[in-house]
Write a protein that holds these residues in place. Structure first.
Motif, PDB file in Angstrom:
ATOM      1  N   VAL A   1      19.332  -1.435  -3.784  1.00  0.00           N
ATOM      2  CA  VAL A   1      19.181  -0.349  -2.820  1.00  0.00           C
ATOM      3  C   VAL A   1      19.507   0.954  -3.539  1.00  0.00           C
ATOM      4  N   ILE A   2      18.625   1.927  -3.408  1.00  0.00           N
ATOM      5  CA  ILE A   2      18.866   3.244  -3.999  1.00  0.00           C
ATOM      6  C   ILE A   2      18.944   4.240  -2.848  1.00  0.00           C
ATOM      7  N   GLN A   3      20.163   4.612  -2.487  1.00  0.00           N
ATOM      8  CA  GLN A   3      20.369   5.573  -1.403  1.00  0.00           C
ATOM      9  C   GLN A   3      20.231   6.977  -1.973  1.00  0.00           C
ATOM     10  N   THR A   4      19.492   7.834  -1.266  1.00  0.00           N
ATOM     11  CA  THR A   4      19.217   9.188  -1.737  1.00  0.00           C
ATOM     12  C   THR A   4      19.902  10.220  -0.843  1.00  0.00           C
ATOM     13  N   ASP A   5      19.852  11.458  -1.286  1.00  0.00           N
ATOM     14  CA  ASP A   5      20.365  12.550  -0.464  1.00  0.00           C
ATOM     15  C   ASP A   5      19.222  13.264   0.268  1.00  0.00           C
ATOM     16  N   GLU A   6      18.054  12.624   0.338  1.00  0.00           N
ATOM     17  CA  GLU A   6      16.910  13.182   1.061  1.00  0.00           C
ATOM     18  C   GLU A   6      17.266  13.364   2.540  1.00  0.00           C
ATOM     19  N   THR A   7      16.761  14.408   3.145  1.00  0.00           N
ATOM     20  CA  THR A   7      16.919  14.613   4.582  1.00  0.00           C
ATOM     21  C   THR A   7      15.879  13.763   5.298  1.00  0.00           C
ATOM     22  N   PRO A   8      16.303  12.949   6.280  1.00  0.00           N
ATOM     23  CA  PRO A   8      15.325  12.130   7.009  1.00  0.00           C
ATOM     24  C   PRO A   8      14.284  13.004   7.710  1.00  0.00           C
ATOM     25  N   THR A   9      13.062  12.517   7.748  1.00  0.00           N
ATOM     26  CA  THR A   9      11.977  13.240   8.408  1.00  0.00           C
ATOM     27  C   THR A   9      11.538  12.490   9.658  1.00  0.00           C
ATOM     28  N   VAL A  10      10.732  13.144  10.469  1.00  0.00           N
ATOM     29  CA  VAL A  10      10.161  12.557  11.685  1.00  0.00           C
ATOM     30  C   VAL A  10       8.659  12.795  11.626  1.00  0.00           C
ATOM     31  N   ASP A  11       7.885  11.805  12.089  1.00  0.00           N
ATOM     32  CA  ASP A  11       6.420  11.899  12.119  1.00  0.00           C
ATOM     33  C   ASP A  11       5.808  12.146  10.741  1.00  0.00           C
ATOM     34  N   ARG A  12       6.397  11.559   9.692  1.00  0.00           N
ATOM     35  CA  ARG A  12       5.860  11.734   8.333  1.00  0.00           C
ATOM     36  C   ARG A  12       5.711  10.396   7.623  1.00  0.00           C
ATOM     37  N   PRO A  13       4.870   9.503   8.159  1.00  0.00           N
ATOM     38  CA  PRO A  13       4.669   8.234   7.436  1.00  0.00           C
ATOM     39  C   PRO A  13       4.052   8.509   6.065  1.00  0.00           C
ATOM     40  N   CYS A  14       4.442   7.722   5.101  1.00  0.00           N
ATOM     41  CA  CYS A  14       3.899   7.826   3.737  1.00  0.00           C
ATOM     42  C   CYS A  14       4.158   9.190   3.119  1.00  0.00           C
TER      43      CYS A  14
ATOM     44  N   LYS B   1      21.163   5.866   5.197  1.00  0.00           N
ATOM     45  CA  LYS B   1      20.624   7.006   4.451  1.00  0.00           C
ATOM     46  C   LYS B   1      19.165   6.721   4.162  1.00  0.00           C
ATOM     47  N   VAL B   2      18.418   7.739   3.746  1.00  0.00           N
ATOM     48  CA  VAL B   2      17.071   7.495   3.243  1.00  0.00           C
ATOM     49  C   VAL B   2      17.254   6.681   1.971  1.00  0.00           C
TER      50      VAL B   2
END
Length: 171
Positions: free
Chosen positions: A155-168, A95-96
């Motif tokens: 570790v803190i697992q979130t429900d964030e949706t993983p992104t692509v091409d978004r460093p930082c 997960k994120v």
């Protein structure tokens, strides 16, 4: 005219003077490692700044402190103890997740070859779920302990949706 006891006056003065002094100080910058994925499915490690801090009390009457609140949502906090010489072989994050070493040091090597070594107080954001196997069969990241002792992590697992091409992506 009412007079305050000198000790009481001191305690009343400290929070106000701290708030004034801190408000004259520019917001701080903290740093985190971001293990992210590009549009080709290759993971990367980038050192990123956290800079969007506001000076406010977390819970009055506590004094103000610099806060950078990330998006809220469901999360799971997990404490782990990796045995001495642990290695995670190549894998994507489930997960994120935010990873904070509490004791010992560990590393994360991304598919592009960048290696981030982290110890107590360092922070990592694992977000390589969109990585794809390369010609060597590597996917995600390779992680392991540094040294001969165990490593304790939060570790803190979130429900964030993983992104692509978004460093930082978190600032």
């Amino acid at each position: 005219m009412m007079r305050l006891h000198p000790i009481l006056a001191l305690f009343l003065f400290i929070p106000l003077s701290y708030a004034h002094a801190a408000s004259d100080t520019p917001p701080p910058t903290m740093w985190y490692w971001h293990n992210w994925t590009d549009h080709n499915g290759v993971s990367h490690n980038t050192r990123c700044p956290l800079q969007n801090f506001d000076l406010k009390s977390m819970s009055k009457p506590a004094g103000p402190q610099w806060q950078n609140r990330l998006p809220s949502g469901q999360s799971q906090v997990i404490f782990t103890v990796q045995p001495a010489h642990w290695n995670g072989t190549w894998h994507p994050d489930p997960k994120v997740q935010w990873i904070i070493p509490l004791k010992g040091s560990w590393y994360v090597t991304a598919m592009d070859g960048t290696k981030a070594v982290m110890g107590p107080g360092d922070v990592s954001l694992g977000e390589d779920q969109a990585s794809r196997k390369d010609a060597k069969g590597h996917v995600g990241h390779f992680a392991g302990n540094v040294g001969d002792g165990p490593v304790e992590l939060m570790v803190i697992q979130t429900d964030e949706t993983p992104t692509v091409d978004r460093p930082c992506r978190f600032r």
